[in-house]
Enzyme design. Structure first.
Site, PDB file in Angstrom:
ATOM      1  N   CYS A   2       0.838  -1.053  -0.043  1.00 22.50           N
ATOM      2  CA  CYS A   2       0.131   0.098  -0.078  1.00 22.50           C
ATOM      3  C   CYS A   2       0.897   1.182   0.149  1.00 22.50           C
ATOM      4  O   CYS A   2       1.865   1.234   0.553  1.00 22.50           O
ATOM      5  CB  CYS A   2      -0.894   0.100   1.253  1.00 22.50           C
ATOM      6  SG  CYS A   2      -2.094  -1.154   1.327  1.00 22.50           S
ATOM      7  N   ARG A  27       4.031  -0.317  -4.570  1.00 20.55           N
ATOM      8  CA  ARG A  27       3.846  -0.791  -3.268  1.00 20.55           C
ATOM      9  C   ARG A  27       2.557  -1.479  -3.392  1.00 20.55           C
ATOM     10  O   ARG A  27       2.047  -2.246  -2.188  1.00 20.55           O
ATOM     11  CB  ARG A  27       3.638   0.174  -2.391  1.00 20.55           C
ATOM     12  CG  ARG A  27       4.869   0.969  -2.379  1.00 20.55           C
ATOM     13  CD  ARG A  27       5.048   2.144  -1.366  1.00 20.55           C
ATOM     14  NE  ARG A  27       4.788   1.626  -0.047  1.00 20.55           N
ATOM     15  CZ  ARG A  27       5.586   1.560   0.607  1.00 20.55           C
ATOM     16  NH1 ARG A  27       7.010   1.461   0.393  1.00 20.55           N
ATOM     17  NH2 ARG A  27       5.414   0.914   2.214  1.00 20.55           N
ATOM     18  N   TRP A  75      -2.839  -2.623  -1.754  1.00 22.68           N
ATOM     19  CA  TRP A  75      -2.265  -4.177  -1.812  1.00 22.68           C
ATOM     20  C   TRP A  75      -3.202  -4.899  -0.499  1.00 22.68           C
ATOM     21  O   TRP A  75      -3.000  -4.687   0.564  1.00 22.68           O
ATOM     22  CB  TRP A  75      -0.869  -4.403  -1.475  1.00 22.68           C
ATOM     23  CG  TRP A  75      -0.498  -5.845  -1.883  1.00 22.68           C
ATOM     24  CD1 TRP A  75      -0.061  -6.357  -2.789  1.00 22.68           C
ATOM     25  CD2 TRP A  75      -0.391  -6.872  -0.729  1.00 22.68           C
ATOM     26  NE1 TRP A  75       0.274  -7.751  -2.875  1.00 22.68           N
ATOM     27  CE2 TRP A  75      -0.057  -8.139  -1.367  1.00 22.68           C
ATOM     28  CE3 TRP A  75      -0.685  -6.999   0.717  1.00 22.68           C
ATOM     29  CZ2 TRP A  75       0.264  -9.131  -0.706  1.00 22.68           C
ATOM     30  CZ3 TRP A  75      -0.547  -8.282   1.116  1.00 22.68           C
ATOM     31  CH2 TRP A  75       0.043  -9.291   0.319  1.00 22.68           C
ATOM     32  N   ASN A  99      -1.905   2.470   5.499  1.00 20.72           N
ATOM     33  CA  ASN A  99      -1.162   1.312   4.993  1.00 20.72           C
ATOM     34  C   ASN A  99      -0.638   0.619   6.347  1.00 20.72           C
ATOM     35  O   ASN A  99      -0.273   1.329   7.337  1.00 20.72           O
ATOM     36  CB  ASN A  99       0.339   2.000   4.430  1.00 20.72           C
ATOM     37  CG  ASN A  99       1.386   1.032   4.309  1.00 20.72           C
ATOM     38  OD1 ASN A  99       0.953  -0.101   4.230  1.00 20.72           O
ATOM     39  ND2 ASN A  99       2.712   1.416   4.188  1.00 20.72           N
ATOM     40  N   GLY A 100      -0.951  -0.632   6.510  1.00 17.49           N
ATOM     41  CA  GLY A 100      -0.772  -1.536   7.491  1.00 17.49           C
ATOM     42  C   GLY A 100      -1.934  -2.475   7.746  1.00 17.49           C
ATOM     43  O   GLY A 100      -2.777  -2.609   6.949  1.00 17.49           O
ATOM     44  N   GLU A 477      17.778 -18.023  -6.597  1.00 12.58           N
ATOM     45  CA  GLU A 477      17.582 -16.606  -6.948  1.00 12.58           C
ATOM     46  C   GLU A 477      16.694 -16.661  -8.548  1.00 12.58           C
ATOM     47  O   GLU A 477      15.819 -16.010  -9.014  1.00 12.58           O
ATOM     48  CB  GLU A 477      18.680 -15.735  -6.864  1.00 12.58           C
ATOM     49  CG  GLU A 477      18.415 -14.338  -7.310  1.00 12.58           C
ATOM     50  CD  GLU A 477      17.271 -13.466  -6.677  1.00 12.58           C
ATOM     51  OE1 GLU A 477      16.756 -13.995  -5.825  1.00 12.58           O
ATOM     52  OE2 GLU A 477      17.085 -12.225  -7.277  1.00 12.58           O
ATOM     53  N   LYS A 481      13.000 -15.375  -9.480  1.00 10.37           N
ATOM     54  CA  LYS A 481      12.801 -14.345 -10.582  1.00 10.37           C
ATOM     55  C   LYS A 481      11.917 -14.635 -11.555  1.00 10.37           C
ATOM     56  O   LYS A 481      10.993 -14.187 -11.943  1.00 10.37           O
ATOM     57  CB  LYS A 481      14.252 -13.980 -11.315  1.00 10.37           C
ATOM     58  CG  LYS A 481      15.081 -12.850 -10.508  1.00 10.37           C
ATOM     59  CD  LYS A 481      14.823 -11.414 -10.260  1.00 10.37           C
ATOM     60  CE  LYS A 481      14.217 -11.160  -9.056  1.00 10.37           C
ATOM     61  NZ  LYS A 481      14.592 -11.323  -7.748  1.00 10.37           N
ATOM     62  N   GLU A 484       8.150 -15.163 -10.228  1.00 10.19           N
ATOM     63  CA  GLU A 484       7.395 -13.788  -9.930  1.00 10.19           C
ATOM     64  C   GLU A 484       6.917 -13.231 -10.935  1.00 10.19           C
ATOM     65  O   GLU A 484       6.038 -12.256 -10.834  1.00 10.19           O
ATOM     66  CB  GLU A 484       8.113 -13.002  -8.599  1.00 10.19           C
ATOM     67  CG  GLU A 484       9.364 -12.755  -8.954  1.00 10.19           C
ATOM     68  CD  GLU A 484      10.089 -11.960  -8.143  1.00 10.19           C
ATOM     69  OE1 GLU A 484       9.669 -11.545  -6.990  1.00 10.19           O
ATOM     70  OE2 GLU A 484      11.411 -11.502  -8.010  1.00 10.19           O
ATOM     71  N   HIS A 500      17.575 -37.512  -5.430  1.00  9.05           N
ATOM     72  CA  HIS A 500      16.994 -37.849  -4.269  1.00  9.05           C
ATOM     73  C   HIS A 500      15.395 -37.542  -4.353  1.00  9.05           C
ATOM     74  O   HIS A 500      14.715 -37.237  -3.449  1.00  9.05           O
ATOM     75  CB  HIS A 500      17.480 -37.238  -3.247  1.00  9.05           C
ATOM     76  CG  HIS A 500      18.870 -37.421  -2.922  1.00  9.05           C
ATOM     77  ND1 HIS A 500      19.474 -38.700  -2.617  1.00  9.05           N
ATOM     78  CD2 HIS A 500      20.106 -37.010  -2.999  1.00  9.05           C
ATOM     79  CE1 HIS A 500      20.529 -38.827  -2.464  1.00  9.05           C
ATOM     80  NE2 HIS A 500      21.188 -37.731  -2.593  1.00  9.05           N
ATOM     81  N   LYS A 596       6.058  -4.311  -3.658  1.00 10.76           N
ATOM     82  CA  LYS A 596       7.289  -4.220  -2.954  1.00 10.76           C
ATOM     83  C   LYS A 596       7.193  -3.650  -1.678  1.00 10.76           C
ATOM     84  O   LYS A 596       6.319  -2.997  -1.059  1.00 10.76           O
ATOM     85  CB  LYS A 596       8.066  -3.149  -3.771  1.00 10.76           C
ATOM     86  CG  LYS A 596       9.481  -3.384  -3.785  1.00 10.76           C
ATOM     87  CD  LYS A 596      10.394  -2.568  -5.101  1.00 10.76           C
ATOM     88  CE  LYS A 596      11.774  -2.618  -4.760  1.00 10.76           C
ATOM     89  NZ  LYS A 596      12.034  -4.355  -5.322  1.00 10.76           N
TER      90      LYS A 596
END
Ligand code: F6R
Length: 601
Positions: A2, A27, A75, A99-100, A477, A481, A484, A500, A596
């Site tokens: 947010c 955000r 968000w 926001n929160g 990593e 990438k 996402e 395995h 983000k």
């Protein structure tokens, strides 16, 4: 997650709010809205992105000269991403953005119900507007706002306006909020990137702060309601850094900036003769010299930076390193050693799952260092010391230049601690100085090939990413990438672990991206794993400085010392993910479900 923005000055607030929201869109981007105040409050909000909000504002012919207003890009946490649940939340006299998470919103809802107030949305945030409205029956706006904030539990950055006052009231607790100081005008936002176009001077509110903002007049009160003085920080990020600058996406721009990000991070800290000057750690020499364990805590890409640096930290310092995932660490009874050092890594400096373990370590009396990109963010401020990565603003939700900059700081920390423990590692420090050049060379070498392989391979639905040693966290990593931004399922695995279990996944439809450094101690073993893949019909995309006939495709990159492979080998993996998402037509800078700066648990 947010983004909130606000303006109080003499100019028209609307364009400033919309520009701010555009910069904060990374955000959160499932709904957005603004409220403007003249003699009344006008609110426009909608499901969707900022462009949808702009269309709605244009259609509604909202043209107010209001010079005070607030905005929000969401968000969703509580309540679906609908127009109703979008912020601002309004009552008769109040509009708020938040926001929160208000953790006690159900208790507050019960309290308000008795007084005849009930929610019209599914959000926790609406409670804030209702409470202010309730207190307005008896108190002025700022008093009503303060009384409301005192009742909240959870995390919040809140901005509110009212028909009854000509200022914005803001409050911060555990969510970021920055005040931008202009000329007889004041801006507020969730982060600096939204305001850099208007000012370089900022006040970062502290937890528990409440402020009244009227044009250029800012009054801040601390948690004990005392008038507080907060320092002004100048941030010299240029406007251009927060813009795409001719690139189609921030992600590609930021991959392109990786050499510069590392150069800025190391150049004033490593002397040409290999001496390290880490002023941030002045006075901590004895602690670092005696450290017998390093505990690194981070999330996502920052966690993988920690994992990549681990063997090098251990080699250069002789100290055991644990790398832990923040969301797990915070509920785990970690046993510290006698001379433990705690290192938190975070690009945003606001990740709740990293912030909490950092606080826990501090409460346990453990010396703490944070590695952070965003100045004056919570994680930067909580740690005893912070070493900033100087990567400039990272806007793309998929983190790229932060990773190599974090590696740069971790390597400097390793070399510095090694030096304090009596090792001569000036040769390695001088080698680190070569990284910016090698990174640029890697980009130039890998860009076209990564593009064409992505074009041919983006139809596949599943991938394995394999590596050994330092190439294993890089495989993790690379897989992250791809997942996402291209929404392709990808699993990172240590190559030797294939037999395995995961080898069962291999067939003609499951390519493997194999990250293999030719000088790694087990290169030949990785090649044997490639044989196993080939004999089961799997395709291989090799990422290496040395081509090998076993691979169907190779993204060749420059030769680099094995210990420093992370700086170079990650670039083709980022490019491959970027181009795969591009060919699949995805919204690369704003991938679905993500945001983000993850400020909630
Ligand atoms: C991946 C990504 C996330 C972040 C993670 C931690 O591309 O961006 O995995 O790395 O959310 O964020 P910071 O570093 O801000 O703590």
């Amino acid at each position: 997650m947010c983004g909130i923005v606000g303006y109080s000055g003499s100019k028209k607030a609307l364009p400033i709010l919309l520009e701010g929201l555009k910069s904060l869109e990374y955000r959160g981007y499932d709904s957005a809205g603004i409220s403007l105040k003249t003699d009344k409050i006008y609110t426009v909000k909608t499901k969707g992105k900022i462009v949808d909000l702009i269309t709605l504002i244009t259609e509604s012919r909202l043209d107010t000269k209001a010079s005070i207003g607030i905005g929000h890009t969401r968000w969703a946490t509580h309540g679906h991403p609908t127009s109703t649940n979008a912020h601002p939340h309004t009552t008769k006299n109040v509009a708020i953005v938040h926001n929160g998470i208000i953790e006690n919103y159900r208790d507050l809802e019960a309290y308000l119900k008795e007084k005849g107030f009930s929610r019209a949305t599914d959000t926790d945030s609406e409670i804030v507007a209702l409470l202010i409205e309730y207190f307005l029956e008896k108190y002025d706006f700022f008093e009503a706002f303060s009384k409301t904030i005192a009742k909240l539990e959870g995390s919040f950055a809140i901005a509110a306006i009212s028909t009854k006052a000509d200022y914005i009231a803001v409050a911060k607790h555990e969510s970021p909020l920055v005040i931008g100081i202009g000329n007889n005008e004041t801006f507020i936002a969730s982060d600096v990137a939204a305001l850099i176009e208007y000012t370089n001077n900022f006040i970062f509110l502290e937890d528990g702060d409440i402020a009244r903002i009227e044009k250029g007049n800012i009054e801040i009160f601390d948690k004990d309601k005392n008038l507080a003085r907060r320092k002004i920080t100048t941030i010299n990020w240029s406007k251009q850094k927060a813009q795409k600058g001719g690139f189609k996406h921030f992600m590609l721009k930021e991959i392109n900036e990786e050499d510069e990000a590392v150069r800025n991070t190391i150049q004033s800290r490593i002397m040409p003769d290999g001496r390290l000057i880490l002023e941030e750690l002045d006075g901590m020499e004895e602690i670092l010299k005696n450290t017998d364990r390093i505990t690194i805590v981070a999330c996502g890409t920052s966690y993988y930076a920690g994992l990549t640096a681990k063997p090098v930290l251990e080699k250069f310092t002789g100290v055991k390193v644990d790398v832990e995932i923040g969301s797990e660490f915070r509920y785990y009874n970690y046993i510290y050693s006698k001379n433990n050092l705690f290192v938190a890594i975070s690009q945003s400096g606001e990740t709740a799952d990293t912030k909490e373990p950092l606080k826990m370590a501090k409460n346990n009396g453990i010396p703490t260092i944070s590695i952070v990109n965003v100045k004056e963010s919570a994680i930067a401020r909580i740690a005893d010391r912070c070493i900033y990565t100087l990567a400039g603003p990272e806007i793309s939700v998929a983190s790229t230049k932060a990773f190599v900059s974090q590696l740069a700081v971790l390597y400097m920390l390793a070399l510095y601690m090694g030096h304090l423990k009596g090792k001569d590692n000036s040769k390695e420090a001088r080698y680190l100085l070569k990284m910016p050049h090698l990174i640029k060379e890697t980009f130039n070498m890998a860009d076209k090939t990564a593009n064409s392989i992505a074009k041919a391979y983006c139809k596949y639905k599943n991938y394995l990413y394999l590596g050994r040693g330092i190439c294993y966290p890089l495989a993790l990593e690379g897989a992250l990438k791809l997942k996402e931004i291209s929404y392709i399922h990808a699993e990172g695995y240590p190559a030797g672990e294939m037999k395995h279990g995961p080898i069962a996944l291999i067939d003609e439809q499951t390519p493997s991206v194999v990250v293999a450094h030719p000088h790694e101690p087990y290169y030949s073993k990785t090649l044997s794993n490639c044989e196993e893949i080939k004999s089961r019909g799997g395709k291989i995309i090799l990422v290496s400085s040395k081509p090998h006939p076993i691979a169907d495709e190779t993204i060749q990159i420059p030769d680099v010392n094995y210990d420093f492979a992370g700086f170079v080998y990650v670039i083709p993996l980022q490019l491959f993910a970027y181009y795969s998402a591009l060919y699949l037509g995805h919204d690369i800078d704003q991938p679905r479900n993500l945001a983000k700066s993850v400020t909630v648990e």
